[in-house]
Design a protein around this motif. Sequence first.
Motif, PDB file in Angstrom:
ATOM      1  N   VAL A 170       0.831  -1.204   0.000  1.00 43.84           N
ATOM      2  CA  VAL A 170       0.000   0.000   0.000  1.00 43.84           C
ATOM      3  C   VAL A 170       0.866   1.255   0.000  1.00 43.84           C
ATOM      4  CG1 VAL A 170      -1.700   1.330   1.321  1.00 43.84           C
ATOM      5  CG2 VAL A 170      -1.969  -1.148   1.079  1.00 43.84           C
ATOM      6  N   GLU A 171       1.948   1.247   0.769  1.00 43.96           N
ATOM      7  CA  GLU A 171       2.841   2.408   0.823  1.00 43.96           C
ATOM      8  C   GLU A 171       3.483   2.670  -0.528  1.00 43.96           C
ATOM      9  OE1 GLU A 171       5.553   1.474   3.929  1.00 43.96           O
ATOM     10  OE2 GLU A 171       4.135   1.967   5.539  1.00 43.96           O
ATOM     11  N   VAL A 172       3.887   1.605  -1.220  1.00 48.87           N
ATOM     12  CA  VAL A 172       4.490   1.769  -2.550  1.00 48.87           C
ATOM     13  C   VAL A 172       3.479   2.378  -3.514  1.00 48.87           C
ATOM     14  CG1 VAL A 172       5.327   0.507  -4.579  1.00 48.87           C
ATOM     15  CG2 VAL A 172       6.217  -0.043  -2.311  1.00 48.87           C
ATOM     16  N   ILE A 173       2.248   1.895  -3.476  1.00 44.17           N
ATOM     17  CA  ILE A 173       1.204   2.390  -4.382  1.00 44.17           C
ATOM     18  C   ILE A 173       0.905   3.859  -4.106  1.00 44.17           C
ATOM     19  CG2 ILE A 173      -1.243   2.164  -4.983  1.00 44.17           C
ATOM     20  CD1 ILE A 173      -0.889  -0.876  -4.499  1.00 44.17           C
ATOM     21  N   LEU A 174       0.716   4.213  -2.833  1.00 43.57           N
ATOM     22  CA  LEU A 174       0.355   5.587  -2.484  1.00 43.57           C
ATOM     23  C   LEU A 174       1.497   6.567  -2.757  1.00 43.57           C
ATOM     24  CD1 LEU A 174      -1.622   5.076   0.850  1.00 43.57           C
ATOM     25  CD2 LEU A 174      -2.531   5.749  -1.367  1.00 43.57           C
ATOM     26  N   LYS A 175       2.711   6.077  -2.734  1.00 48.08           N
ATOM     27  CA  LYS A 175       3.861   6.953  -2.958  1.00 48.08           C
ATOM     28  C   LYS A 175       3.879   7.509  -4.372  1.00 48.08           C
ATOM     29  CE  LYS A 175       7.907   4.981  -3.121  1.00 48.08           C
ATOM     30  NZ  LYS A 175       9.140   4.272  -2.667  1.00 48.08           N
ATOM     31  N   GLN A 176       3.279   6.794  -5.318  1.00 45.90           N
ATOM     32  CA  GLN A 176       3.379   7.172  -6.720  1.00 45.90           C
ATOM     33  C   GLN A 176       2.230   8.050  -7.208  1.00 45.90           C
ATOM     34  OE1 GLN A 176       5.952   6.774  -8.614  1.00 45.90           O
ATOM     35  NE2 GLN A 176       7.084   5.564  -7.113  1.00 45.90           N
ATOM     36  N   GLY A 177       1.062   7.989  -6.561  1.00 41.66           N
ATOM     37  CA  GLY A 177      -0.045   8.794  -7.067  1.00 41.66           C
ATOM     38  C   GLY A 177      -1.343   8.458  -6.371  1.00 41.66           C
ATOM     39  N   PRO A 178      -2.470   9.014  -6.867  1.00 36.71           N
ATOM     40  CA  PRO A 178      -3.787   8.779  -6.256  1.00 36.71           C
ATOM     41  C   PRO A 178      -4.133   7.299  -6.211  1.00 36.71           C
ATOM     42  CG  PRO A 178      -3.887  10.551  -7.872  1.00 36.71           C
ATOM     43  CD  PRO A 178      -2.549   9.919  -8.023  1.00 36.71           C
ATOM     44  N   VAL A 184      -2.050  -1.184 -11.228  1.00 38.46           N
ATOM     45  CA  VAL A 184      -1.517  -2.453 -10.726  1.00 38.46           C
ATOM     46  C   VAL A 184      -2.283  -3.616 -11.335  1.00 38.46           C
ATOM     47  CG1 VAL A 184      -1.266  -3.915  -8.684  1.00 38.46           C
ATOM     48  CG2 VAL A 184      -0.653  -1.510  -8.544  1.00 38.46           C
ATOM     49  N   MET A 185      -3.609  -3.537 -11.285  1.00 37.53           N
ATOM     50  CA  MET A 185      -4.433  -4.616 -11.829  1.00 37.53           C
ATOM     51  C   MET A 185      -4.174  -4.837 -13.313  1.00 37.53           C
ATOM     52  SD  MET A 185      -6.310  -6.101  -9.518  1.00 37.53           S
ATOM     53  CE  MET A 185      -7.638  -6.890 -10.427  1.00 37.53           C
ATOM     54  N   ASN A 186      -4.004  -3.754 -14.041  1.00 36.68           N
ATOM     55  CA  ASN A 186      -3.763  -3.867 -15.473  1.00 36.68           C
ATOM     56  C   ASN A 186      -2.407  -4.497 -15.774  1.00 36.68           C
ATOM     57  OD1 ASN A 186      -6.228  -2.690 -16.042  1.00 36.68           O
ATOM     58  ND2 ASN A 186      -5.387  -0.639 -16.354  1.00 36.68           N
ATOM     59  N   ALA A 237      -2.558   6.887 -14.271  1.00 33.24           N
ATOM     60  CA  ALA A 237      -1.167   6.954 -13.848  1.00 33.24           C
ATOM     61  C   ALA A 237      -0.271   7.143 -15.065  1.00 33.24           C
ATOM     62  CB  ALA A 237      -0.790   5.678 -13.118  1.00 33.24           C
ATOM     63  N   SER A 238       0.768   7.933 -14.907  1.00 33.78           N
ATOM     64  CA  SER A 238       1.698   8.159 -16.014  1.00 33.78           C
ATOM     65  C   SER A 238       2.580   6.928 -16.215  1.00 33.78           C
ATOM     66  CB  SER A 238       2.579   9.374 -15.731  1.00 33.78           C
ATOM     67  OG  SER A 238       3.493   9.091 -14.678  1.00 33.78           O
ATOM     68  N   GLU A 239       3.196   6.846 -17.378  1.00 32.50           N
ATOM     69  CA  GLU A 239       4.091   5.722 -17.672  1.00 32.50           C
ATOM     70  C   GLU A 239       5.235   5.668 -16.671  1.00 32.50           C
ATOM     71  OE1 GLU A 239       6.891   4.067 -21.340  1.00 32.50           O
ATOM     72  OE2 GLU A 239       5.402   5.642 -21.709  1.00 32.50           O
ATOM     73  N   GLN A 240       5.748   6.853 -16.295  1.00 28.27           N
ATOM     74  CA  GLN A 240       6.845   6.900 -15.337  1.00 28.27           C
ATOM     75  C   GLN A 240       6.403   6.417 -13.962  1.00 28.27           C
ATOM     76  OE1 GLN A 240       5.860   9.379 -17.313  1.00 28.27           O
ATOM     77  NE2 GLN A 240       7.608   9.777 -18.685  1.00 28.27           N
ATOM     78  N   MET A 279       6.487   2.255  -9.843  1.00 28.01           N
ATOM     79  CA  MET A 279       5.687   1.471  -8.899  1.00 28.01           C
ATOM     80  C   MET A 279       5.879  -0.020  -9.121  1.00 28.01           C
ATOM     81  SD  MET A 279       1.541   1.484  -8.336  1.00 28.01           S
ATOM     82  CE  MET A 279       1.226   1.035 -10.056  1.00 28.01           C
ATOM     83  N   MET A 280       5.804  -0.461 -10.375  1.00 30.93           N
ATOM     84  CA  MET A 280       5.897  -1.888 -10.650  1.00 30.93           C
ATOM     85  C   MET A 280       7.281  -2.435 -10.332  1.00 30.93           C
ATOM     86  SD  MET A 280       2.876  -2.676 -11.300  1.00 30.93           S
ATOM     87  CE  MET A 280       3.304  -4.413 -11.470  1.00 30.93           C
ATOM     88  N   LYS A 281       8.296  -1.612 -10.476  1.00 33.63           N
ATOM     89  CA  LYS A 281       9.652  -2.055 -10.114  1.00 33.63           C
ATOM     90  C   LYS A 281       9.712  -2.394  -8.628  1.00 33.63           C
ATOM     91  CE  LYS A 281      14.510  -0.657 -10.169  1.00 33.63           C
ATOM     92  NZ  LYS A 281      15.485   0.422 -10.533  1.00 33.63           N
ATOM     93  N   GLU A 282       9.142  -1.530  -7.807  1.00 26.60           N
ATOM     94  CA  GLU A 282       9.137  -1.774  -6.366  1.00 26.60           C
ATOM     95  C   GLU A 282       8.236  -2.939  -5.992  1.00 26.60           C
ATOM     96  OE1 GLU A 282       9.372   1.446  -3.456  1.00 26.60           O
ATOM     97  OE2 GLU A 282       9.115   2.850  -5.124  1.00 26.60           O
ATOM     98  N   LEU A 283       7.077  -3.035  -6.653  1.00 25.23           N
ATOM     99  CA  LEU A 283       6.147  -4.112  -6.329  1.00 25.23           C
ATOM    100  C   LEU A 283       6.695  -5.479  -6.734  1.00 25.23           C
ATOM    101  CD1 LEU A 283       2.687  -2.540  -7.241  1.00 25.23           C
ATOM    102  CD2 LEU A 283       3.725  -2.796  -4.985  1.00 25.23           C
ATOM    103  N   ARG A 284       7.417  -5.529  -7.835  1.00 29.06           N
ATOM    104  CA  ARG A 284       8.011  -6.810  -8.244  1.00 29.06           C
ATOM    105  C   ARG A 284       9.057  -7.265  -7.235  1.00 29.06           C
ATOM    106  NH1 ARG A 284       7.374  -4.438 -13.597  1.00 29.06           N
ATOM    107  NH2 ARG A 284       5.681  -5.578 -14.640  1.00 29.06           N
TER     108      ARG A 284
END
Length: 312
Positions: free
Chosen positions: A254-262, A270-272, A289-292, A297-302
Amino acid sequence: MNEQIEMIKRFEGLLSAPFTAFFQNGKVNVDIIPKYVDLLCTNNVRGAFVNGTTGEGPSLTMEERKLTAEKWIIAGKGKLDLIVTQVGGCNINDAKELARHAEQHGATAIASLPPLYYKPTENRDLISYLAAIASAAPNTPFLYYHIPSYTGINVKLDQFLCEAKLRIPTLCGAKYTSTDLRDLFLCQQLEGKPFKLFLGADEIMLAALPLGVTAAIGATYNFMAPLSHKVIQAYKTCDFSEARQEQGRILKVVEVILKQGPLISMIKAVMNNIGPLDFGNPRPPLQPASEQEVTAMMKELRALKLENLVQE
């Protein structure tokens, strides 16, 4: 009616707060819903809270909300235990029409937000508003959608529910989207446990379980329900070290997701990226969400092995 309410009170487990999928042209994609139901079932998620915050309900037209509710009720029949349709977030006449529609099509329960613009300043005013909506579906259990961080309305819920029950016979509980454990505790301590509290704050699951919470509705159960199941199971077996570890993993995600945007925009991204379904972009005023942002986000989540949490 009493049997329906008792079924809701007995329910234990997780409900998804499902996303609304959109095509590239901005139209609602309801074709995805049967596959969405199957995905939830595969991950042992036993119900859905339709047209809520995660589902961008207030951003949909009444006809879109009706169609979405119908498709969820049809697709979930025989597969999901609860289909709760959220009808609030618009003018009261539309809310009443959505309540009638939900009852006609067999929703397990309806829920409603408080008014989102002309905010009630006293319990009696909010109760009158909700009573009018509930009366449009007199044979369907009713839940109050308590989410003060979005609505700005923060009632003392134990007192509010008891007052509201005097006016709303079908009232049987609330979706409790708050991290206020004191208020949650007081609700759970009411004599006879007259109300079912569905936890809506996924990040405090472990803290809520000792207070008697047995069910939850959340966005994260779309993509990491297995972690929350592990928290619940570890708590039940008194393996508190394991429970804390798994709750910690949820918090990190959750912290990783919120750090990047709304939140809604980022969770949809994430789901996509990790799931088998394409939900498209959110509807304005939410921005995709922007490409950046997605890449970071996905780098951290992986690194947290998030992609292993959704069973397809």
